[in-house]
Design a protein around this motif. Sequence first.
Motif, short mmCIF file in Angstrom:
data_model
loop_
_atom_site.label_atom_id
_atom_site.label_comp_id
_atom_site.label_asym_id
_atom_site.label_seq_id
_atom_site.Cartn_x
_atom_site.Cartn_y
_atom_site.Cartn_z
N THR A 74 0.82 -1.21 0.00
CA THR A 74 0.00 0.00 0.00
C THR A 74 0.86 1.26 0.00
O THR A 74 0.40 2.33 -0.39
N CYS A 85 -5.45 -8.98 0.38
CA CYS A 85 -6.63 -8.48 -0.33
C CYS A 85 -7.60 -9.63 -0.61
O CYS A 85 -7.19 -10.67 -1.15
N THR A 180 -4.18 0.17 -4.28
CA THR A 180 -4.99 1.07 -3.47
C THR A 180 -5.99 0.20 -2.73
O THR A 180 -6.75 -0.54 -3.36
N ALA A 181 -5.99 0.26 -1.41
CA ALA A 181 -6.80 -0.66 -0.60
C ALA A 181 -7.89 0.10 0.16
O ALA A 181 -7.72 1.26 0.53
N SER A 182 -9.02 -0.60 0.40
CA SER A 182 -10.11 0.01 1.16
C SER A 182 -10.80 -1.04 2.01
O SER A 182 -10.76 -2.23 1.71
N ASN A 183 -11.45 -0.57 3.09
CA ASN A 183 -12.22 -1.40 4.01
C ASN A 183 -11.35 -2.43 4.72
O ASN A 183 -11.38 -3.62 4.41
N ASN A 184 -10.58 -1.96 5.68
CA ASN A 184 -9.74 -2.86 6.48
C ASN A 184 -10.62 -3.79 7.33
O ASN A 184 -11.54 -3.34 8.00
N TYR A 214 -7.61 -6.22 3.63
CA TYR A 214 -8.63 -5.34 3.11
C TYR A 214 -9.63 -6.10 2.24
O TYR A 214 -9.26 -7.08 1.59
N SER A 215 -10.87 -5.65 2.25
CA SER A 215 -11.90 -6.29 1.43
C SER A 215 -11.64 -6.07 -0.06
O SER A 215 -11.85 -6.95 -0.88
N ASN A 216 -11.18 -4.86 -0.41
CA ASN A 216 -11.00 -4.51 -1.82
C ASN A 216 -9.66 -3.85 -2.06
O ASN A 216 -9.24 -2.97 -1.30
N CYS A 217 -9.01 -4.26 -3.13
CA CYS A 217 -7.75 -3.65 -3.55
C CYS A 217 -7.78 -3.44 -5.07
O CYS A 217 -8.39 -4.23 -5.80
N THR A 218 -7.12 -2.39 -5.53
CA THR A 218 -7.03 -2.10 -6.96
C THR A 218 -5.58 -1.91 -7.33
O THR A 218 -4.86 -1.13 -6.70
#
Length: 219
Positions: A74, A85, A180-184, A214-218
């Motif tokens: 990240t 992820c 890019t990660a979201s929702n730990n 994280y739930s979602n990563c891009t």
Amino acid sequence: MKKLRPVRLSRRDALTFPQGLITIPSGAAVRVGSMMKLALGLIAATALLASCGSSGSVADGSGRIVDVTTEFTTTTNPTTQYAGCDNVSGAATGRGTSTQVKVEFTAAGSVQSVQVSLAGSKTNTADPNFSTTIQAADLKKNSAGNYQVLFDANSSTGQLLPASIIVEPTQTEQPEKPVTASNNVGSFYALVKVNTASSSFTLTSVNLRKISVYSNCTI
């Protein structure tokens, strides 16, 4: 010679520990209650335990966790932060729900086998689905001269890291990729149990590195 006066410890000088079991380096154990105070003489022992969790030894063996990393980062500034992820946008075909985890360690002495596991920080227990045992004859060293184990964690079953993992010893090591990660949703760390001819000891990376999930990563 001047006679030394005894020193009395006040309540402020004592240490308070939560209820649990403290194991000291000699192998003895002291059970403490939630309100029991331990005198300052235990400071050195507790500091030693806190700082040496990633390395350890017995009479006929020693070991150390070098690091635990994943294929996703990240940030790399000022230090590299790795991530797990559950869903990866922009991943290669077949890897949209996978995270490769690498546990790197050393082991020496009369080592018979090594058990490498991942533990969730919320439960602080090793998940049996995230564990593999390697016999000494099958331990392989990387280019840095350390042993390493690669896990492929796949969340396609609907389970979140670290609830499901596939261990494939022959898999190819994945290159690191920024995301890019979201929702730990939590974090995990590594446990390495070294079994020698006469004993065993367990190493932990909990104070060395924990990996956020994280739930979602891009990519």
